[in-house]
Design a protein around this motif. Structure first.
Motif, short mmCIF file in Angstrom:
data_model
loop_
_atom_site.label_atom_id
_atom_site.label_comp_id
_atom_site.label_asym_id
_atom_site.label_seq_id
_atom_site.Cartn_x
_atom_site.Cartn_y
_atom_site.Cartn_z
N ARG A 40 38.12 -22.18 -27.25
CA ARG A 40 38.70 -21.54 -28.51
C ARG A 40 39.64 -22.47 -29.25
O ARG A 40 39.84 -22.34 -30.31
CB ARG A 40 39.47 -20.14 -27.85
N THR A 41 40.02 -23.52 -28.55
CA THR A 41 41.12 -24.42 -29.24
C THR A 41 40.26 -25.65 -29.84
O THR A 41 40.89 -26.23 -30.93
CB THR A 41 41.93 -25.09 -27.75
N CYS A 42 39.32 -26.07 -29.49
CA CYS A 42 38.60 -27.16 -30.00
C CYS A 42 38.32 -27.07 -31.57
O CYS A 42 37.49 -25.99 -31.87
CB CYS A 42 37.22 -27.34 -29.15
N PRO A 43 39.05 -27.79 -32.48
CA PRO A 43 38.58 -27.89 -33.92
C PRO A 43 37.39 -28.39 -34.34
O PRO A 43 36.79 -28.03 -35.60
CB PRO A 43 39.86 -28.40 -34.30
N SER A 44 36.56 -29.11 -33.42
CA SER A 44 35.19 -29.52 -33.78
C SER A 44 34.20 -28.98 -33.28
O SER A 44 33.16 -29.70 -33.43
CB SER A 44 35.45 -31.05 -33.68
N ASN A 45 34.38 -28.03 -32.54
CA ASN A 45 33.12 -27.33 -31.78
C ASN A 45 32.73 -28.13 -30.88
O ASN A 45 31.21 -28.28 -30.43
CB ASN A 45 32.20 -26.69 -32.86
N ALA A 46 33.29 -29.20 -30.23
CA ALA A 46 32.82 -30.10 -29.34
C ALA A 46 32.67 -29.53 -27.80
O ALA A 46 31.95 -30.08 -27.04
CB ALA A 46 33.77 -31.33 -29.27
N ARG A 47 33.29 -28.42 -27.57
CA ARG A 47 33.08 -27.63 -26.22
C ARG A 47 32.73 -26.19 -26.45
O ARG A 47 33.29 -25.69 -27.37
CB ARG A 47 34.66 -27.55 -25.60
N THR A 56 43.86 -18.13 -22.73
CA THR A 56 43.52 -17.96 -24.14
C THR A 56 44.60 -17.34 -25.31
O THR A 56 44.70 -17.26 -26.31
CB THR A 56 42.22 -17.07 -24.38
N GLY A 57 45.78 -17.12 -24.49
CA GLY A 57 47.06 -16.38 -25.15
C GLY A 57 46.73 -15.03 -25.34
O GLY A 57 47.87 -14.23 -25.73
N THR A 58 45.68 -14.26 -25.08
CA THR A 58 45.45 -12.79 -25.22
C THR A 58 46.43 -11.75 -24.16
O THR A 58 47.05 -11.07 -24.63
CB THR A 58 44.02 -12.45 -24.93
N THR A 59 46.40 -12.23 -23.04
CA THR A 59 47.11 -11.45 -22.07
C THR A 59 48.83 -11.55 -22.48
O THR A 59 49.48 -10.60 -22.37
CB THR A 59 47.17 -11.90 -20.40
N ARG A 60 49.17 -13.01 -22.65
CA ARG A 60 50.39 -13.06 -23.16
C ARG A 60 51.02 -12.28 -24.31
O ARG A 60 51.97 -11.74 -24.43
CB ARG A 60 50.82 -14.71 -23.53
N ARG A 61 49.93 -12.19 -25.21
CA ARG A 61 50.27 -11.50 -26.43
C ARG A 61 50.46 -9.93 -26.34
O ARG A 61 51.26 -9.30 -26.65
CB ARG A 61 48.96 -11.69 -27.51
N VAL A 62 49.65 -9.37 -25.24
CA VAL A 62 49.59 -7.90 -24.88
C VAL A 62 50.87 -7.56 -24.14
O VAL A 62 51.79 -6.70 -24.71
CB VAL A 62 48.51 -7.64 -24.15
N CYS A 63 51.24 -8.66 -23.27
CA CYS A 63 52.60 -8.45 -22.67
C CYS A 63 53.83 -8.51 -23.33
O CYS A 63 54.62 -8.02 -23.23
CB CYS A 63 52.59 -9.63 -21.53
N LEU A 64 53.82 -9.55 -24.43
CA LEU A 64 55.17 -9.45 -25.20
C LEU A 64 55.22 -8.40 -26.08
O LEU A 64 56.29 -7.78 -26.26
CB LEU A 64 54.88 -10.77 -26.25
N GLU A 65 54.18 -7.67 -26.47
CA GLU A 65 54.11 -6.55 -27.45
C GLU A 65 54.73 -5.08 -26.10
O GLU A 65 55.67 -4.30 -26.71
CB GLU A 65 52.92 -6.04 -27.63
N ILE A 66 54.23 -5.33 -25.09
CA ILE A 66 54.99 -4.34 -24.08
C ILE A 66 56.31 -4.64 -24.02
O ILE A 66 57.21 -3.64 -23.89
CB ILE A 66 54.19 -4.30 -22.87
N ALA A 67 56.72 -6.04 -23.70
CA ALA A 67 58.13 -6.15 -23.63
C ALA A 67 59.07 -6.00 -24.79
O ALA A 67 60.16 -5.29 -24.74
CB ALA A 67 58.26 -7.71 -23.37
N GLN A 68 58.61 -6.00 -25.90
CA GLN A 68 59.28 -5.32 -27.29
C GLN A 68 59.37 -3.75 -27.18
O GLN A 68 60.42 -3.46 -27.76
CB GLN A 68 58.44 -5.80 -28.39
N GLY A 69 58.52 -3.16 -26.43
CA GLY A 69 58.58 -1.81 -26.42
C GLY A 69 59.49 -1.45 -25.13
O GLY A 69 60.45 -0.34 -25.53
N ILE A 70 59.91 -2.27 -24.29
CA ILE A 70 60.92 -1.85 -23.39
C ILE A 70 62.42 -2.47 -23.81
O ILE A 70 63.16 -1.57 -23.76
CB ILE A 70 60.65 -2.95 -21.93
N SER A 71 62.45 -3.25 -24.49
CA SER A 71 63.82 -3.68 -25.13
C SER A 71 63.59 -4.41 -26.46
O SER A 71 62.59 -5.03 -26.80
CB SER A 71 64.63 -4.63 -24.13
N ASP A 72 64.74 -4.28 -27.22
CA ASP A 72 64.47 -4.85 -28.55
C ASP A 72 64.93 -6.49 -28.52
O ASP A 72 64.60 -7.13 -29.26
CB ASP A 72 65.56 -4.34 -29.65
#
Length: 269
Positions: free
Chosen positions: A230-237, A11-27
């Motif tokens: 979360r991705t479906c734009p028409s609420n079909a899933r 769902t992209g959530t773990t990736r989002r958190v990890c990217l923020e952590i990575a930004q804290g490690i290095s610019d």
């Protein structure tokens, strides 16, 4: 400093958190090694011995399913060799508990030759929030600030984290060898056949031409990540539960739905 983010994040959530952590490690912008989709996993399988050899620090993130690492992520990550690289282990969970996932991730990384210098359990919106609302809209701004701070602390960490110091939160789910998952319901009448659900399915079991499961047998392989919902734009899933499932989730998620947990981080003593 060259930083890599290695993650499984339907769902992209773990990736989002990890990217923020990575930004804290290095610019510097991190390299993302995403094993979520079949094509991404092909890269991992190509040369797992050398995959992270050119990086100075690796952030490894997984979501928590039933208190555990998703088997698909575990099986791929177990192939990647660390060659002594510093690593930060990250587990993202839905405000209930992170079970054995974070410690098992640390153990795996350590056994594969990484130097685990830090570990953190962060909160994301629960996958079943359509049934019982839990941790809605998380990670929020405060969570991401904490993730960036944790990254900065990880970059300055001296020594190696003692894996046994990483907390386990044991319950009936984390003790079970299985992961019980709700499987999204497909509503053909609402489907526009846009193909977005098949593009995000980490198992590749949704037919691109219809939006339905490719077969009833393949449906059994669904891991309940809810990426298609979360991705479906028409609420079909839809993430729907029967009466028994609703009662069970109501009991299990009653407390998490009413309180806000904060990230837990573990650093070398």
């Amino acid at each position: 400093m060259k930083v890599a983010v290695m993650c499984f994040s339907p769902t992209g959530t773990t990736r989002r958190v990890c990217l923020e952590i990575a930004q804290g490690i290095s610019d510097s912008d991190p390299t993302v090694l995403d094993l979520t989709l079949p094509d991404g996993r092909t890269v991992f399988m190509g040369d797992p011995e050398r995959l992270v050899a050119d990086y100075d620090h690796v952030v490894v993130g997984v979501p928590v399913y039933g208190g555990k690492i998703p088997p698909l992520a575990r099986d791929v990550l177990s192939l990647v060799k660390g060659h002594g690289r510093p690593a930060t282990a990250v587990a993202v969970y839905g405000n209930r508990d992170f079970g054995v996932a974070l410690r098992r991730l640390c153990q795996m990384l350590e056994s594969n030759g990484f130097q685990v210098v830090s570990a953190g359990a962060f909160i994301g919106e629960h996958s079943y929030s359509a049934v019982v609302p839990v941790a809605l809209n998380r990670p929020d701004a405060a969570d991401l600030d904490n993730a960036r701070l944790f990254g900065s602390q990880s970059a300055r960490a001296s020594g190696v984290l003692a894996v046994d110091d990483v907390e386990e939160q044991l319950d009936m789910f984390s003790k079970s060898p299985n992961i019980a998952a709700l499987k999204p319901r497909y509503l053909a009448a609402s489907c526009t056949q846009c193909g977005s659900c098949s593009e995000v399915c980490p198992i590749g079991i949704i037919a691109s031409g219809s939006g339905a499961y490719a077969s009833s047998e393949l449906r059994k392989r669904c891991i309940g990540c809810m990426a298609c919902v979360r991705t479906c734009p028409s609420n079909a899933r839809r993430n729907e539960a029967n009466l028994m499932e609703r009662l069970m989730l109501g009991m299990v998620l009653k407390k998490p739905s009413r309180e806000r947990l904060e990230p837990k981080v573990f650093m070398p003593a």
